[in-house]
Design a protein around this motif. Structure first.
Motif, short mmCIF file in Angstrom:
data_model
loop_
_atom_site.label_atom_id
_atom_site.label_comp_id
_atom_site.label_asym_id
_atom_site.label_seq_id
_atom_site.Cartn_x
_atom_site.Cartn_y
_atom_site.Cartn_z
N ALA A 24 0.84 -1.22 -0.12
CA ALA A 24 0.16 0.16 0.32
C ALA A 24 0.68 1.22 -0.11
O ALA A 24 0.61 2.23 -0.62
CB ALA A 24 -0.93 -0.01 1.24
N THR A 25 1.97 1.27 0.77
CA THR A 25 2.68 2.37 0.50
C THR A 25 3.68 2.55 -0.69
O THR A 25 3.67 3.71 -1.20
CB THR A 25 3.96 2.15 1.76
OG1 THR A 25 3.09 2.30 3.27
CG2 THR A 25 4.72 3.32 1.88
N ALA A 26 3.95 1.59 -1.13
CA ALA A 26 4.56 1.45 -2.60
C ALA A 26 3.72 2.07 -3.52
O ALA A 26 4.04 2.91 -4.33
CB ALA A 26 5.20 0.12 -2.87
N THR A 27 2.27 1.76 -3.40
CA THR A 27 1.27 2.26 -4.42
C THR A 27 1.16 3.81 -4.13
O THR A 27 1.09 4.49 -5.14
CB THR A 27 -0.07 1.71 -4.19
OG1 THR A 27 0.25 0.07 -4.32
CG2 THR A 27 -1.12 1.90 -5.23
N VAL A 28 1.08 4.29 -2.90
CA VAL A 28 1.27 5.69 -2.48
C VAL A 28 2.39 6.32 -3.02
O VAL A 28 2.16 7.49 -3.84
CB VAL A 28 0.82 5.91 -0.93
CG1 VAL A 28 1.16 7.24 -0.70
CG2 VAL A 28 -0.35 5.48 -0.61
N LEU A 29 3.51 5.90 -2.87
CA LEU A 29 4.60 6.40 -3.57
C LEU A 29 4.61 6.64 -5.08
O LEU A 29 4.90 7.65 -5.61
CB LEU A 29 6.02 5.74 -2.96
CG LEU A 29 6.17 5.76 -1.51
CD1 LEU A 29 7.45 4.65 -1.04
CD2 LEU A 29 6.40 7.04 -1.11
N GLY A 30 4.19 5.62 -5.59
CA GLY A 30 4.12 5.40 -7.16
C GLY A 30 2.95 6.44 -7.51
O GLY A 30 3.36 7.26 -8.54
N ASP A 31 1.90 6.60 -6.93
CA ASP A 31 0.99 7.57 -7.27
C ASP A 31 1.75 9.23 -7.12
O ASP A 31 1.57 9.89 -8.07
CB ASP A 31 -0.14 7.47 -6.35
CG ASP A 31 -1.09 6.30 -6.67
OD1 ASP A 31 -0.77 5.65 -7.73
OD2 ASP A 31 -1.93 5.93 -5.89
N VAL A 34 4.07 9.45 -10.04
CA VAL A 34 3.32 9.80 -11.21
C VAL A 34 2.66 11.13 -11.40
O VAL A 34 2.93 11.81 -12.61
CB VAL A 34 2.23 8.71 -11.64
CG1 VAL A 34 1.54 9.26 -12.69
CG2 VAL A 34 3.02 7.48 -11.76
N CYS A 35 2.32 11.63 -10.43
CA CYS A 35 1.79 12.91 -10.47
C CYS A 35 2.69 14.14 -9.84
O CYS A 35 2.52 15.15 -10.01
CB CYS A 35 0.82 13.12 -8.97
SG CYS A 35 -0.71 11.89 -9.10
N GLY A 36 3.96 13.69 -9.99
CA GLY A 36 5.13 14.78 -9.86
C GLY A 36 5.32 15.28 -8.50
O GLY A 36 6.12 16.15 -8.44
#
Length: 141
Positions: A24-31, A34-36
């Motif tokens: 879940a943390t990796a997903t938040v970091l990825g988002d 991607v958003c800059g």
């Protein structure tokens, strides 16, 4: 057994992090990347810290300064669950298509097959599956 990541209210600073928490943390970091909100090097650094984290407090520190974006982890998990369920229904549809087509093929070998009758039940079933995918749900409003 699939578990959903815990919310911060369900954890203490010394709560051990699970793989689901790290994902879940990796997903938040990825988002955020991607958003800059994160540069590539900072994203990579935080991601390596996330995979090495032992406690949920370490994971919270990695995402605490990031802007909220996209669906929550719970909503994302529900969405993935819905897609998996929908794809499972299509697998059942495919199995039924193979069986009905085989029955029609046997009928065709024995006599004049006439109309491809599996088209009727398979077409109705496919229409229902597509309608479920595009029809808004009450919780979507």
């Amino acid at each position: 057994m699939e578990t959903s990541p815990r919310t911060p209210a369900e954890t203490t600073p010394q709560t051990r992090a699970t793989d689901d928490d790290r994902i879940a943390t990796a997903t938040v970091l990825g988002d955020a990347f991607v958003c800059g909100a994160l540069a590539a090097d900072e994203h990579e650094q935080r991601l390596s810290h996330a995979w090495a984290a032992r406690y949920t407090s370490e994971l919270s520190a990695l995402t605490g300064d990031l802007p909220a974006s996209g669906p929550t982890d719970v909503a994302r998990a529900q969405q993935h669950s819905d897609v998996r369920e929908w794809m499972t229904e299509w697998r059942w549809w495919s199995g039924a298509a193979i069986i009905m087509s085989a029955l029609w093929g046997i009928q065709a070998i024995r006599s004049d097959p006439g109309f491809f009758w599996p088209l009727v039940p398979l077409g109705i079933w496919a229409a229902v599956l597509i309608a479920v995918a595009i029809w808004p749900r009450p919780e979507d409003h």
